[in-house]
Design a protein around this motif. Structure first.
Motif, mmCIF file in Angstrom:
data_model
loop_
_atom_site.group_PDB
_atom_site.id
_atom_site.type_symbol
_atom_site.label_atom_id
_atom_site.label_comp_id
_atom_site.label_asym_id
_atom_site.label_seq_id
_atom_site.Cartn_x
_atom_site.Cartn_y
_atom_site.Cartn_z
ATOM 1 N N HIS B 78 0.833 -1.201 0.000
ATOM 2 C CA HIS B 78 0.000 0.000 0.000
ATOM 3 C C HIS B 78 0.869 1.254 0.000
ATOM 4 O O HIS B 78 1.998 1.229 0.461
ATOM 5 C CB HIS B 78 -0.834 -0.044 1.288
ATOM 6 C CG HIS B 78 -2.089 0.725 1.191
ATOM 7 N ND1 HIS B 78 -2.157 2.055 1.505
ATOM 8 C CD2 HIS B 78 -3.323 0.356 0.836
ATOM 9 C CE1 HIS B 78 -3.399 2.464 1.342
ATOM 10 N NE2 HIS B 78 -4.130 1.457 0.943
ATOM 11 N N GLU B 79 0.293 2.376 -0.530
ATOM 12 C CA GLU B 79 1.135 3.578 -0.575
ATOM 13 C C GLU B 79 1.261 4.229 0.781
ATOM 14 O O GLU B 79 2.270 4.859 1.080
ATOM 15 C CB GLU B 79 0.547 4.653 -1.493
ATOM 16 C CG GLU B 79 0.209 4.238 -2.888
ATOM 17 C CD GLU B 79 -1.247 3.867 -3.000
ATOM 18 O OE1 GLU B 79 -1.543 2.971 -3.778
ATOM 19 O OE2 GLU B 79 -2.077 4.472 -2.292
ATOM 20 N N ASP B 80 0.215 4.133 1.603
ATOM 21 C CA ASP B 80 0.243 4.857 2.861
ATOM 22 C C ASP B 80 1.187 4.188 3.838
ATOM 23 O O ASP B 80 1.144 2.978 4.026
ATOM 24 C CB ASP B 80 -1.173 4.895 3.451
ATOM 25 C CG ASP B 80 -1.215 5.714 4.702
ATOM 26 O OD1 ASP B 80 -1.811 5.260 5.689
ATOM 27 O OD2 ASP B 80 -0.626 6.801 4.688
ATOM 28 N N GLN B 81 2.015 4.988 4.500
ATOM 29 C CA GLN B 81 3.047 4.366 5.330
ATOM 30 C C GLN B 81 2.480 3.804 6.628
ATOM 31 O O GLN B 81 2.994 2.817 7.155
ATOM 32 C CB GLN B 81 4.147 5.368 5.633
ATOM 33 C CG GLN B 81 3.685 6.525 6.447
ATOM 34 C CD GLN B 81 4.852 7.311 7.016
ATOM 35 O OE1 GLN B 81 5.983 7.133 6.583
ATOM 36 N NE2 GLN B 81 4.582 8.161 7.963
ATOM 37 N N THR B 82 1.400 4.428 7.154
ATOM 38 C CA THR B 82 0.817 3.895 8.382
ATOM 39 C C THR B 82 0.293 2.487 8.155
ATOM 40 O O THR B 82 0.474 1.594 8.989
ATOM 41 C CB THR B 82 -0.363 4.764 8.848
ATOM 42 O OG1 THR B 82 -0.035 6.105 8.640
ATOM 43 C CG2 THR B 82 -0.663 4.507 10.303
ATOM 44 N N VAL B 83 -0.348 2.326 6.990
ATOM 45 C CA VAL B 83 -0.898 0.995 6.687
ATOM 46 C C VAL B 83 0.212 -0.032 6.639
ATOM 47 O O VAL B 83 0.127 -1.109 7.232
ATOM 48 C CB VAL B 83 -1.655 1.045 5.346
ATOM 49 C CG1 VAL B 83 -1.992 -0.342 4.881
ATOM 50 C CG2 VAL B 83 -2.892 1.879 5.481
ATOM 51 N N ARG B 84 1.307 0.322 5.965
ATOM 52 C CA ARG B 84 2.411 -0.644 5.830
ATOM 53 C C ARG B 84 3.008 -0.946 7.188
ATOM 54 O O ARG B 84 3.307 -2.098 7.534
ATOM 55 C CB ARG B 84 3.504 -0.063 4.939
ATOM 56 C CG ARG B 84 3.193 -0.085 3.478
ATOM 57 C CD ARG B 84 4.464 -0.009 2.682
ATOM 58 N NE ARG B 84 5.271 1.144 3.034
ATOM 59 C CZ ARG B 84 5.199 2.321 2.416
ATOM 60 N NH1 ARG B 84 4.381 2.485 1.423
ATOM 61 N NH2 ARG B 84 5.959 3.314 2.805
#
Lengths: 384, 340
Positions: B78-84
């Motif tokens: 995923h692009e969002d860093q929180t998700v990763r």
């Protein structure tokens, strides 16, 4: 009205006050009669009279100087009368004062007129000096026992607000909250314990694993060391064994060589004479002149002989052909009349002719007598 | 009518960053659906709630049975860093449980995580390496890491990463190298590890020495170690003040000295005196390893000569409470007393 009291005794220096009789506040007169049980059961709050309406208390200004009450001999009865008179006077004065205050002043009548009191109400009233007196009696009932004190219910004040509470809504918070709180706290603590135990478990596992890994490594190293040792020893052994084998092999080889050499020597001892014998037998030692004669002279001689013989053969062949030609010619001359003899004769003739060149082709000296014999046979057969 | 919600305000400990959990068994399936939704906020909240749930082993089992790992694998890119970040955290928590580890290995999460090695966010990388570290402790996991071809990138990362992540990488490498060593040697692991032996941090030094231990337990590793002249560095580490470093370096020496070249180089580096000090210490954890190393050195004639004078040190080791140390001391004594 101040009761004359005996002058107070001078108090001794140490006690601040002393009285003949202790000052006390007088309780009011009870309305109800003394109940038999009241004195034992409840002393109750002592009902003191209202000091403001107590007739025994002096009213008015106590600081101004009053004329002392007339002190006459035997004033006792007089004082009472005087008192009564004075009271009556005072009452009249008070009534007058009140009356004057209440009544609004009507103006004085005009001259020639006089005010008359007139009744203007609906119903007339007879006014007379004589007061209608009616005698009435009353008799109080029996004194009742004091009823029990009613509950003090203060008067209602404020707004009325109503709530309807259904069944099951009322609850004691402290009791009800306990299980919920237990669950909450329990869950939190459980979660925390879980996490702590997780970490502890992991730490234990790692230390266990570490210890095991150490032991394992130590044993492994020992194993490798022993392997290495073993390998070295084995290699050493192998090398020595190979060396030994090599030595043995060399020894064997040397022995074989010696044996072979001895044998060969012996075997070859009589080799040379036998070789020479064989060679001699197979004609390798030859007399050159003899060889020369054999190789060159004799073939020449033979070829010369052959030539001579061939010439002879050629001559014979020529002769044969001559004879043949003659015979054929004669045959031709003699063969005209019988055709069957003619055909038979030419058939035999070619056969004979074939046989003759064939035979003449054989130029060998050994075959010449045979060929001649056959030639002579053929003409014989032909003749027959 | 009484309602369960007493006031219009929510109680103060409800976390608005977490998704609301459904009751009982429905919690995890609902979270799974939320994870696959298209809205970013839903996904983030579901991940936060999942992070808390994953501490419980039963939930881990249920999650893996429901196929959470596929949706999590999709979220890894995923692009969002929180998700990763949160996804890697969830996976690392799962890896702490044995069921989780097995599930992760089976579903091939390792290959999906290779892409995250270069992630710009530190926390993602740290979690990724934690997952690798935990998985490599299992033999199947170590095999999986080797199959995914992760050893060369990990060796490269050792040179450039932060210290904490380096510790994790060293742990992973040690466990993988126990299985197979050729790839790492091809990537030049021995040189990098030799460099790490002089790192200021204790943990990194001890872990690097442990990794060298695992390398030298293989034959080709031993040759490489001798060639790269690591043995003198290890001998100098024997005098280190930290006990873990001593343990690891003696262990590495123990394996590396099996070869004759190793032994000669160790004799050249004067390894015997520090080893003797380690043996003499009663409470040292490195005692066992030191005794074994000295046994190896005693097989050389010069070593035997020197050690004959120090026989009493080994005699004292016979009284050690640990059985392994006693055995090792006996073996050492037999080797020292051996006459050809």
């Amino acid at each position: 009205m101040v009761p004359i009291r005996a002058p107070e005794l001078t108090a001794p220096a140490d006690v601040p006050y002393s009285f003949c009789s202790q000052p006390r506040s007088l309780p009011s007169r009870p309305k109800y009669r003394e109940q038999s049980n009241a004195a034992e059961t409840e002393k109750g709050p002592v009902r003191y009279g209202n000091i403001m309406i107590d007739p025994r208390v002096v009213r008015g200004n106590v600081l101004s100087v009053r004329p002392p009450p007339p002190q006459v001999l035997g004033t006792e009865p007089h004082t009472l009368e005087v008192k009564r008179q004075r009271r009556a006077q005072r009452q009249v004065l008070a009534r007058k004062f009140a009356h004057e205050q209440i009544q609004p002043g009507t103006p004085e009548p005009v001259e020639g007129r006089e005010h008359v009191h007139v009744q203007t109400e609906l119903y007339l009233e007879e006014i007379s000096d004589r007061i209608i007196e009616v005698d009435g009696e009353c008799q109080t009932d029996d004194f009742l026992d004091r009823p029990p004190t009613p509950l003090f219910i203060p008067a209602k004040s404020g707004k009325d607000v109503a709530t309807q509470i259904e069944e099951g809504e009322l609850f004691d918070f402290d009791i009800e909250v306990k299980p919920i709180l237990e669950v909450l706290v329990g869950k939190t603590v459980e979660q925390a314990l879980l996490e702590v135990m997780e970490e502890e478990e992991l730490a234990q596992l790692w230390s266990h694993q570490r210890a095991f890994a150490e032991l394992r490594n130590a044993e492994f190293a020992e194993l490798q060391r022993l392997e290495e040792q073993d390998r070295r020893i084995r290699e050493e052994k192998e090398r020595r064994r190979l060396e030994h084998l090599e030595k043995l092999r060399k020894q064997k080889e040397t022995a074989e060589k010696i044996a072979a050499r001895a044998f060969a020597q012996r075997y070859l001892a009589d080799l040379i004479p036998s070789v020479f014998n064989n060679l001699h037998d197979s004609g390798f030692f030859y007399d050159p002149i003899e060889r020369d004669i054999e190789t060159e002279f004799l073939p020449w001689l033979m070829s010369e002989v052959e030539e001579t013989l061939q010439k002879k053969v050629l001559g014979r062949t020529m002769l044969d052909s001559l004879i043949r030609m003659v015979v054929e010619k004669r045959l031709d001359e003699f063969s005209h009349p019988p055709p069957s003899a003619q055909t038979k004769a030419p058939a035999e003739e070619p056969r004979a002719a074939d046989a003759a060149p064939k035979m003449s082709g054989e130029a060998d000296a050994a075959d010449q007598p045979v060929a001649e014999k056959e030639e002579t046979d053929q003409p014989v057969a032909e003749k027959e | 009518m009484a309602k369960p919600r007493i006031s219009a305000y929510l109680p103060p400990d409800i976390d608005p960053t977490k998704a609301a959990l459904a009751f009982g068994r429905r919690a995890l399936p609902k979270l799974n659906e939320e994870l696959q939704s298209l809205e970013l906020l839903t996904q983030q909240r579901a991940l936060m709630a999942l992070c808390d749930l994953v501490h419980d082993p039963e939930k881990v089992y249920q999650a893996i049975a429901l196929g959470f790992l596929d949706s999590l694998k999709n979220l890894l890119v995923h692009e969002d860093q929180t998700v990763r970040q949160k996804t890697t955290e969830v996976l690392s928590l799962m890896a702490l449980h044995s069921i989780g580890r097995e599930g992760l290995i089976r579903s091939g999460v390792i290959s999906a995580l290779t892409g995250l090695l270069d992630d710009p966010v530190d926390l993602c990388r740290k979690n990724t390496h934690q997952i690798f570290d935990m998985l490599a402790k299992l033999p199947e996991g170590a095999g999986g890491v080797l199959q995914a071809g992760l050893i060369p990138p990990l060796v490269l990362k050792l040179k450039t990463e932060l210290d904490e992540i380096q510790e994790l990488i060293l742990g992973t490498l040690s466990n993988c190298l126990r299985v197979e060593v050729s790839e790492a040697l091809a990537a030049g692991a021995v040189t990098v590890l030799k460099e790490k032996l002089s790192h200021p941090s204790t943990v990194i030094r001890s872990k690097a020495a442990w990794a060298l231990l695992e390398i030298s337990s293989h034959a080709e590793g031993k040759i490489e170690v001798c060639k790269e002249e690591v043995i003198p560095v290890l001998v100098s580490l024997l005098e280190d003040t930290q006990p873990e470093v001593q343990v690891s370096s003696t262990g590495a020496l123990m394996f590396a000295l099996v070869t004759p070249q190793g032994r000669s180089s160790a004799m050249g580096a004067e390894a015997i005196p520090p080893l003797l000090t380690l043996v003499a210490e009663e409470t040292s954890k490195a005692r066992l390893n030191a005794i074994k190393t000295l046994t190896l050195l005693a097989e050389l004639p010069e070593g035997r000569q020197t050690l004959l004078e120090h026989r009493d040190a080994f005699q004292r080791c016979l009284d050690d409470p640990s059985e392994a140390v006693q055995r090792a001391a006996e073996i050492a004594l037999t080797v020292i007393d051996w006459k050809p």
